[in-house]
Write an enzyme that holds these catalytic residues in place. Sequence first.
Site, PDB file in Angstrom:
ATOM      1  N   ASN A 158       0.794  -1.227   0.000  1.00 16.98           N
ATOM      2  CA  ASN A 158       0.000   0.000   0.000  1.00 16.98           C
ATOM      3  C   ASN A 158       0.827   1.280   0.000  1.00 16.98           C
ATOM      4  O   ASN A 158       0.314   2.346  -0.331  1.00 16.98           O
ATOM      5  CB  ASN A 158      -0.970   0.005   1.188  1.00 16.98           C
ATOM      6  CG  ASN A 158      -0.243  -0.058   2.517  1.00 16.98           C
ATOM      7  OD1 ASN A 158       0.629  -0.896   2.720  1.00 16.98           O
ATOM      8  ND2 ASN A 158      -0.606   0.818   3.432  1.00 16.98           N
ATOM      9  N   GLU A 256       5.093  -3.698  12.265  1.00 15.88           N
ATOM     10  CA  GLU A 256       4.144  -2.592  12.087  1.00 15.88           C
ATOM     11  C   GLU A 256       2.900  -3.208  11.485  1.00 15.88           C
ATOM     12  O   GLU A 256       2.873  -3.548  10.306  1.00 15.88           O
ATOM     13  CB  GLU A 256       4.758  -1.510  11.192  1.00 15.88           C
ATOM     14  CG  GLU A 256       3.971  -0.213  11.204  1.00 15.88           C
ATOM     15  CD  GLU A 256       2.975  -0.135  10.064  1.00 15.88           C
ATOM     16  OE1 GLU A 256       1.775  -0.398  10.331  1.00 15.88           O
ATOM     17  OE2 GLU A 256       3.378   0.175   8.945  1.00 15.88           O
ATOM     18  N   CYS A 290      -2.449   2.156   6.798  1.00 16.24           N
ATOM     19  CA  CYS A 290      -2.594   1.619   8.153  1.00 16.24           C
ATOM     20  C   CYS A 290      -2.950   2.704   9.157  1.00 16.24           C
ATOM     21  O   CYS A 290      -3.512   2.416  10.216  1.00 16.24           O
ATOM     22  CB  CYS A 290      -1.315   0.901   8.565  1.00 16.24           C
ATOM     23  SG  CYS A 290       0.171   1.915   8.447  1.00 16.24           S
ATOM     24  N   GLU A 464       9.481   2.172  13.993  1.00 15.69           N
ATOM     25  CA  GLU A 464      10.271   2.555  12.832  1.00 15.69           C
ATOM     26  C   GLU A 464      10.350   4.077  12.826  1.00 15.69           C
ATOM     27  O   GLU A 464       9.461   4.767  13.315  1.00 15.69           O
ATOM     28  CB  GLU A 464       9.630   2.050  11.545  1.00 15.69           C
ATOM     29  CG  GLU A 464       9.571   0.539  11.462  1.00 15.69           C
ATOM     30  CD  GLU A 464       8.971   0.047  10.159  1.00 15.69           C
ATOM     31  OE1 GLU A 464       9.603  -0.791   9.496  1.00 15.69           O
ATOM     32  OE2 GLU A 464       7.857   0.488   9.821  1.00 15.69           O
TER      33      GLU A 464
END
Length: 482
Positions: A158, A256, A290, A464
């Site tokens: 994505n 993640e 997300c 991250e």
Amino acid sequence: MNAPLLDLTYPHPRLIIAGRCVEQARDSEPVLNPATGETLGEVPHATDADLAEALDAAARAFPAWRDTAPPARGRIIRAAATLLRERRTAIATLITLEMGKPYQEALAEIETAAGIFEWHAGEGERAYGRVIPGGAPGERRLVLRSPLGPIAAFSSWNAPSITPSRKISGALAAGCPVIIKASEESPATALAVAQCLLDAGLPPELLSVVFGDPAWISQRLIEDPVIRGVTFTGSVGVGKKIAALALSGMKRTTLELGGHAPVIIWDDVDVDAVAKASSAAKFRNVGQVCTSPTRFYVHERVYDRFRDGVVAAAKAIRVGDGFDPATAMGPLANARRVTAMMELTEEARSRGVTIAAGSSAPQSPGFFWNPTVLDDAREDCLAANAEPFGPLALLRPVGSVEEALALANRLPLGLASYVMARDGTVANRLADGIEAGNVAVNSWRASLPESPFGGWKESGLGQEGGIEGLEAFQSVKCELQA
């Protein structure tokens, strides 16, 4: 209508094994243009021999890269950022072809990816340790950070340039080789990012890009003793399997995972402006983000006005091919997402939820779905509990801070969240009370290169970006000197 002067020729996907392009005949799968459903090309699947070669190269290359001075590593990574920007037209075209994202959004994604490269290049030079006072005269205690070792990375489709860039540049800046299994749905974009690094002078053995069966590749890489760390972006279910594999070898893991981002909107905001901005944020990248704002908890005093504004904005969105300058929202990534949107919408309708906008696919080829708004969506409908990952907004009125926080925190997910309130006291109460790794207050930016990004609860492990993102690829050593 295609944007002018763009070369829409799709390159032949390949593997990169230790910097070497591999194009020999292999099992493969089609790469589809989501705006038309047509096949763009075939992406090859890695073989066991390919992975063995990549692992051997990473093991051989690690000592020299580990001992390379951080500024020298940083120069290569910064040069790659420069190449990303120079090639932004070509790479953004690949994003739109593979993902359907509107071309201007694709250009913005490349800029974000380049910024991630630059941040990690600098942060690699700031991998500071510390000195702890000794317990006796002449004694020193040094805390040092060292590169973790070869990394197995897994990226989703994505954000086809941002996610590989975050993982690859972070690992390289810390001194670690990378083998990345990028998405089979957007392979050309990931390969273009990798090529920027190789053309910037990265020693080829440090980077491999592979595709193929996700379950087999993840097990093959993670179980190999060469791999010392794992970084994964994807669904909660797959993330748990990745974590179990990594735990069996006690390997450092950064996950993640999914989200279902709540948005709390208070009664003191500029309702019309927030409604318009909410629509833009929700339907960016077709909601396939997300961090996408999804569950809107709106103060009851302004709920009706907010709902009417969001519905009007959603209905005004032009859905179509990402190369058409008039397009504001492109297609979903694949036919599975269209089916998911249909099922979620119909299930909500069956429970008496009002579909205030959308709920259908445009009459055109490709994987399209209209922006959809669910009015007063209660928590018993499926869409309120399962991440839609599509153009679906759920609205519900709330009457108090306590009610808003209870609804925002009721799911076992906590990645991104949003608060819209002018009153600083209320905004702080809401932001402090939300159980999520990232809270954007009066902003729609939940992730920046210089900030840590990661989830609470089932939304992930570790972070991250920021200082924390580099530390994910480092080991800590304490030296006691007498």
